[in-house]
Design an enzyme around this catalytic site. Structure first.
Site, PDB file in Angstrom:
ATOM      1  N   ARG A  74      10.670  78.753  78.979  1.00  0.00           N
ATOM      2  CA  ARG A  74      11.093  77.478  78.429  1.00  0.00           C
ATOM      3  C   ARG A  74       9.892  76.567  78.210  1.00  0.00           C
ATOM      4  O   ARG A  74       8.944  76.585  78.993  1.00  0.00           O
ATOM      5  CB  ARG A  74      12.077  76.786  79.398  1.00  0.00           C
ATOM      6  CG  ARG A  74      13.423  77.481  79.522  1.00  0.00           C
ATOM      7  CD  ARG A  74      14.151  76.972  80.757  1.00  0.00           C
ATOM      8  NE  ARG A  74      15.547  77.385  80.804  1.00  0.00           N
ATOM      9  CZ  ARG A  74      15.968  78.540  81.301  1.00  0.00           C
ATOM     10  NH1 ARG A  74      15.089  79.402  81.785  1.00  0.00           N
ATOM     11  NH2 ARG A  74      17.257  78.841  81.313  1.00  0.00           N
ATOM     12  N   ARG A  90      21.375  75.488  87.762  1.00  0.00           N
ATOM     13  CA  ARG A  90      19.932  75.744  87.725  1.00  0.00           C
ATOM     14  C   ARG A  90      19.193  74.439  87.970  1.00  0.00           C
ATOM     15  O   ARG A  90      19.375  73.462  87.242  1.00  0.00           O
ATOM     16  CB  ARG A  90      19.504  76.336  86.383  1.00  0.00           C
ATOM     17  CG  ARG A  90      18.038  76.794  86.348  1.00  0.00           C
ATOM     18  CD  ARG A  90      17.712  77.437  85.003  1.00  0.00           C
ATOM     19  NE  ARG A  90      16.372  78.018  84.976  1.00  0.00           N
ATOM     20  CZ  ARG A  90      15.258  77.355  84.630  1.00  0.00           C
ATOM     21  NH1 ARG A  90      15.357  76.078  84.272  1.00  0.00           N
ATOM     22  NH2 ARG A  90      14.089  77.947  84.632  1.00  0.00           N
ATOM     23  N   ASN A 125      19.577  65.597  84.938  1.00  0.00           N
ATOM     24  CA  ASN A 125      18.374  65.483  85.760  1.00  0.00           C
ATOM     25  C   ASN A 125      18.717  64.811  87.082  1.00  0.00           C
ATOM     26  O   ASN A 125      19.835  64.320  87.266  1.00  0.00           O
ATOM     27  CB  ASN A 125      17.305  64.651  85.042  1.00  0.00           C
ATOM     28  CG  ASN A 125      16.721  65.359  83.831  1.00  0.00           C
ATOM     29  OD1 ASN A 125      16.562  66.568  83.816  1.00  0.00           O
ATOM     30  ND2 ASN A 125      16.388  64.582  82.805  1.00  0.00           N
ATOM     31  N   ARG A 165      14.081  81.497  72.456  1.00  0.00           N
ATOM     32  CA  ARG A 165      13.720  81.957  73.800  1.00  0.00           C
ATOM     33  C   ARG A 165      14.355  83.295  74.129  1.00  0.00           C
ATOM     34  O   ARG A 165      13.725  84.166  74.736  1.00  0.00           O
ATOM     35  CB  ARG A 165      14.125  80.909  74.830  1.00  0.00           C
ATOM     36  CG  ARG A 165      13.538  81.130  76.198  1.00  0.00           C
ATOM     37  CD  ARG A 165      13.799  79.953  77.106  1.00  0.00           C
ATOM     38  NE  ARG A 165      15.217  79.733  77.321  1.00  0.00           N
ATOM     39  CZ  ARG A 165      15.950  80.406  78.203  1.00  0.00           C
ATOM     40  NH1 ARG A 165      15.401  81.339  78.940  1.00  0.00           N
ATOM     41  NH2 ARG A 165      17.220  80.149  78.339  1.00  0.00           N
ATOM     42  N   HIS A 198      11.230  72.625  81.776  1.00  0.00           N
ATOM     43  CA  HIS A 198      12.116  73.195  82.802  1.00  0.00           C
ATOM     44  C   HIS A 198      11.859  74.687  83.003  1.00  0.00           C
ATOM     45  O   HIS A 198      12.769  75.465  83.291  1.00  0.00           O
ATOM     46  CB  HIS A 198      13.590  72.959  82.443  1.00  0.00           C
ATOM     47  CG  HIS A 198      13.967  71.521  82.369  1.00  0.00           C
ATOM     48  ND1 HIS A 198      14.337  70.779  83.461  1.00  0.00           N
ATOM     49  CD2 HIS A 198      14.022  70.655  81.318  1.00  0.00           C
ATOM     50  CE1 HIS A 198      14.601  69.538  83.108  1.00  0.00           C
ATOM     51  NE2 HIS A 198      14.409  69.439  81.814  1.00  0.00           N
ATOM     52  N   TYR A 251      19.153  72.255  71.082  1.00  0.00           N
ATOM     53  CA  TYR A 251      19.253  73.285  72.119  1.00  0.00           C
ATOM     54  C   TYR A 251      19.622  74.667  71.583  1.00  0.00           C
ATOM     55  O   TYR A 251      19.150  75.681  72.096  1.00  0.00           O
ATOM     56  CB  TYR A 251      20.259  72.855  73.195  1.00  0.00           C
ATOM     57  CG  TYR A 251      19.689  71.886  74.210  1.00  0.00           C
ATOM     58  CD1 TYR A 251      18.854  70.842  73.818  1.00  0.00           C
ATOM     59  CD2 TYR A 251      19.980  71.998  75.559  1.00  0.00           C
ATOM     60  CE1 TYR A 251      18.342  69.950  74.734  1.00  0.00           C
ATOM     61  CE2 TYR A 251      19.467  71.104  76.487  1.00  0.00           C
ATOM     62  CZ  TYR A 251      18.640  70.082  76.066  1.00  0.00           C
ATOM     63  OH  TYR A 251      18.122  69.209  76.969  1.00  0.00           O
ATOM     64  N   PHE A 305      10.608  63.378  71.526  1.00  0.00           N
ATOM     65  CA  PHE A 305      10.532  64.335  72.628  1.00  0.00           C
ATOM     66  C   PHE A 305       9.324  65.254  72.522  1.00  0.00           C
ATOM     67  O   PHE A 305       8.615  65.467  73.524  1.00  0.00           O
ATOM     68  CB  PHE A 305      11.826  65.143  72.713  1.00  0.00           C
ATOM     69  CG  PHE A 305      11.976  65.879  74.011  1.00  0.00           C
ATOM     70  CD1 PHE A 305      12.230  65.196  75.186  1.00  0.00           C
ATOM     71  CD2 PHE A 305      11.836  67.254  74.074  1.00  0.00           C
ATOM     72  CE1 PHE A 305      12.351  65.869  76.401  1.00  0.00           C
ATOM     73  CE2 PHE A 305      11.960  67.936  75.274  1.00  0.00           C
ATOM     74  CZ  PHE A 305      12.215  67.243  76.437  1.00  0.00           C
ATOM     75  N   ARG A 340      19.453  66.147  71.234  1.00  0.00           N
ATOM     76  CA  ARG A 340      19.557  67.293  72.134  1.00  0.00           C
ATOM     77  C   ARG A 340      20.629  68.264  71.632  1.00  0.00           C
ATOM     78  O   ARG A 340      20.434  69.481  71.658  1.00  0.00           O
ATOM     79  CB  ARG A 340      19.896  66.824  73.552  1.00  0.00           C
ATOM     80  CG  ARG A 340      18.807  66.018  74.236  1.00  0.00           C
ATOM     81  CD  ARG A 340      19.249  65.548  75.623  1.00  0.00           C
ATOM     82  NE  ARG A 340      19.227  66.637  76.596  1.00  0.00           N
ATOM     83  CZ  ARG A 340      19.780  66.560  77.799  1.00  0.00           C
ATOM     84  NH1 ARG A 340      20.426  65.454  78.173  1.00  0.00           N
ATOM     85  NH2 ARG A 340      19.706  67.571  78.643  1.00  0.00           N
TER      86      ARG A 340
END
Length: 705
Positions: free
Chosen positions: A86, A126, A162, A383, A89, A376, A175, A372
């Site tokens: 990532r 997580r 968070n 990823r 994170h 994502y 960001f 966001r």
């Protein structure tokens, strides 16, 4: 062209054009502006950018628009910067568990998970740090990710939050800039998992909207003792929708049942050296031993009328609604009781996305949340390498699901039979259901297409000040020490001065303290504030860790330094008192094989003194014989065990024989020392440990920030 017509040092015309294009792409003569030699920012295609601060939206407070090609390109490239870990994170640790609903919330939401009291829903959680790579250490001063995947009966719900309820930026278009600034500086690839460098503080000092978040990450919230002892927040304002499509705004908060706890910075530095996997090991040990971590999910519910009257814009992710203004309502509890079978298959491959919400939960127009939601899915594709990442067991829903998506890299499931589309006349396959399906709240949006930050987002200092004045004097000191430490690593004086100018808008004493410790001869002028900082916001006790400490020592660990020749009954007394409290005991000895008690009993040790420093424990006990104390006082690690426990304000139980060791360590016993004459005395010691720290001692011990 040969050398006769083109000498070796004269480039061809094609090469010259290429070189000019490269130079221009690197900030050459094209698109010069009134800023002198500063080139104009462009897209990757070379299109000049008019506004790099705001996404395009329908009206100042309206939804983000899909046609914003600059944001799409910027976030697209950012999402694809790392392979395969990532971008943020990266260092995480996860566990399975369940969420149990307290009471039906049907009047607010039709989300199936909140319909039946007592129902348990599987979850995977997580926890993570933000800035460091996968190989970084656990106790960096950083935000902690707190992401929960609920496997509900109507699809997966990802509450991607968070341990801090606000964020650095108000608009997702910033960001990439934020993370680029926080990550290791690109020319030198360090510092790792740290923000104490010029790039980060340069960006922050030029971004006043970050000031509230800066107060949080310079506080003890950024160095939690354990995942088990930290709060979690959904950050944004979401919507609940009931069966009538009536909307109620909602903010989500996780409250740890064991209470909050952090460490000191000096302690964090030493923990990272002694055990860089400290947080991972803590969660592993707790679940393996049956001490299952637990949190309550609380919600702050409010309507449009409250939103309109509240002092700040509820769409601004740099703001909170204080709990004294809107008390959180407990709606369920989460228990983590099972570890992954395989770290990579589950913790590493789990894909969280803010846009994963079930029917009954919807989004607000928060521009950070909107971005966001857009970003994502792209991140997971890059990823995990395939649009079929939902086929992985950790990401697959646990409820029935039916769709016509097919093929692609690593497809493990495909539609069966002839039909792979709808509508069709074969009477096969799934169909949409207007009654059960996801419906968005029909909010109206009006206004021109603009790149504009609404005026209601303009107050960047008032809540930062409110957070600071809500801390106890001990915590305020820690914030000043953290700011001083971080800014002391900044090599550019102008950046340090610029940060102090912002602090002057938050708290004059804080700014003076930091300026003095940084050696600034004169205070700068306060930074220009778009909106004058308010001084009438009251302190909020809910923002302090110390004021919200636990009422027991449960879940904590006592490190016991032992030697040969001790009374075994003393250890048994400590273990019984700790067990009754729900705490753990770990034996530290000169040799890993353990020690021999006075009655010949072998007492095994968990740690050898070289590998079991007192920073790993919440309190310590020194149980030694006179001969053992004489041996240990010659050991530097044993002296450090005592000196660090004292310096970090921990409670210390001891037998009389430990006195020479204290003297050798340069420690003078105070009210935080509990003398043990027999096994029964440990009950009182454990009760004293419920305070976690003897904070008055800190002013007598000078530690680095």
């Amino acid at each position: 062209m040969d050398k006769k017509t083109n000498p070796g040092n004269v480039p061809s015309e094609t090469a010259r054009i290429h070189d000019q294009s490269v130079a221009r792409g690197q900030g050459g003569e094209l698109h010069q502006t009134a800023q002198g030699d500063m080139p104009t920012l462009t897209t990757a295609q070379g299109t000049p950018v008019a506004d790099d601060q705001n996404t395009l939206r329908q009206g100042a407070r309206g939804p983000a628009l899909l046609e914003d090609s600059h944001f799409r390109e910027k976030i697209f490239h950012f999402d694809h910067e790392r392979i395969p870990e990532r971008v943020v994170h990266a260092r995480g640790y996860g566990a399975h568990g369940y969420f149990e609903t307290y009471e039906s919330l049907a009047q607010y939401t039709r989300a199936d998970i909140f319909q039946r009291a007592g129902e348990k829903t599987p979850v995977f959680v997580r926890f993570s740090t933000v800035a460091g790579s996968k190989g970084s250490f656990d106790l960096a001063r950083d935000v902690r990710g707190f992401a929960v995947k609920f496997y509900t009966r109507e699809g997966n719900w990802d509450l991607v939050g968070n341990n801090i309820p606000v964020f650095f930026i108000q608009d997702a278009i910033k960001f990439p800039d934020l993370v680029h600034a926080a990550k290791p500086e690109p020319d030198r690839a360090f510092p790792q998992a740290q923000t104490a460098h010029d790039n980060f503080w340069d960006f922050i000092s030029l971004t006043p909207e970050s000031m509230h978040m800066i107060m949080w990450i310079m506080s003890d919230r950024a160095i939690p003792r354990s995942f088990r002892f930290m709060e979690g927040f959904g950050v944004h304002s979401f919507r609940f929708l009931n069966d009538k499509d009536e909307s109620t705004f909602v903010k989500f908060i996780w409250k740890p049942k064991l209470g909050m706890q952090s460490v000191l910075w000096n302690e964090a530095v030493k923990i990272n050296g002694a055990d860089p996997d400290f947080h991972r090991r803590d969660l592993w040990d707790a679940i393996q031993s049956g001490n299952y971590p637990e949190w309550e999910l609380c919600v702050q519910l409010f309507d449009q009328d409250f939103a309109d009257k509240f002092d700040f814009d509820v769409l601004d992710a740099t703001k909170i609604i204080p709990e004294e203004v809107l008390p959180p309502i407990p709606v369920g509890r989460m228990v983590l009781d099972r570890l992954p079978d395989n770290f990579f298959a589950e913790t590493e491959q789990v894909a969280f996305m803010t846009q994963n919400v079930p029917p009954g939960i919807d989004f607000s127009n928060d521009p950070l949340l909107q971005g966001r939601n857009f970003s994502y899915l792209d991140t997971q594709l890059k990823r995990l390498g395939s649009p079929n990442f939902t086929h992985l067991p950790i990401n697959a829903p646990k409820c029935p699901f039916h769709h016509f998506q097919q093929d692609g890299h690593m497809a493990m499931r495909n539609p069966r039979g002839r039909v792979n589309y709808e509508p069709n006349s074969w009477g096969e396959g799934p169909r949409e259901d207007p009654r059960k399906g996801f419906r968005s709240y029909p909010a109206t949006a009006d206004g021109p297409k603009v790149r504009l930050r609404p005026e209601s987002f303009a107050d960047h200092y008032s809540q930062a000040r409110q957070f600071y004045i809500s801390q106890t004097p001990v915590e305020q000191t820690h914030i000043a020490m953290a700011l001083t430490f971080e800014l002391s690593k900044v090599e550019t004086p102008a950046i340090r001065e610029r940060m102090v100018s912002h602090l002057l808008n938050i708290d004059q004493d804080l700014a003076r303290t930091v300026a003095t410790k940084l050696g600034l001869r004169d205070l700068p002028q306060p930074a220009d504030a778009a909106v004058a900082p308010r001084t009438d916001l009251p302190a909020s006790d809910a923002l302090s860790i110390i004021l919200n400490g636990p009422d027991s020592f449960a879940g904590r660990k006592i490190g016991v330094l032992v030697s040969d020749g001790i009374e075994a009954a003393l250890l048994q007394g400590l273990e019984q008192a700790a067990m009754a409290e729900g705490a753990m005991v770990e034996i530290v000895a000169p040799r890993v094989g353990g020690v021999e008690a006075a009655d010949g009993t072998l007492i095994p040790a968990k740690q050898m003194i070289d590998g079991g420093p007192s920073v790993l424990y919440d309190a310590v006990a020194i149980i030694v014989s006179p001969e053992g104390a004489a041996e240990l006082e010659q050991e530097a690690t044993a002296r450090d065990f005592v000196a660090d426990a004292f310096a970090h304000c921990k409670f210390i139980a001891h037998v009389d024989a430990a006195a020479p060791l204290f003297a050798k360590a340069g420690v003078k016993p105070d009210e935080g020392f509990v003398s043990i004459g027999g096994p029964d005395d440990f009950a009182g010691f454990v009760k004293t440990c419920r305070q976690l720290r003897l904070w008055p001692r800190e002013s007598k011990v000078k530690l680095p920030a």
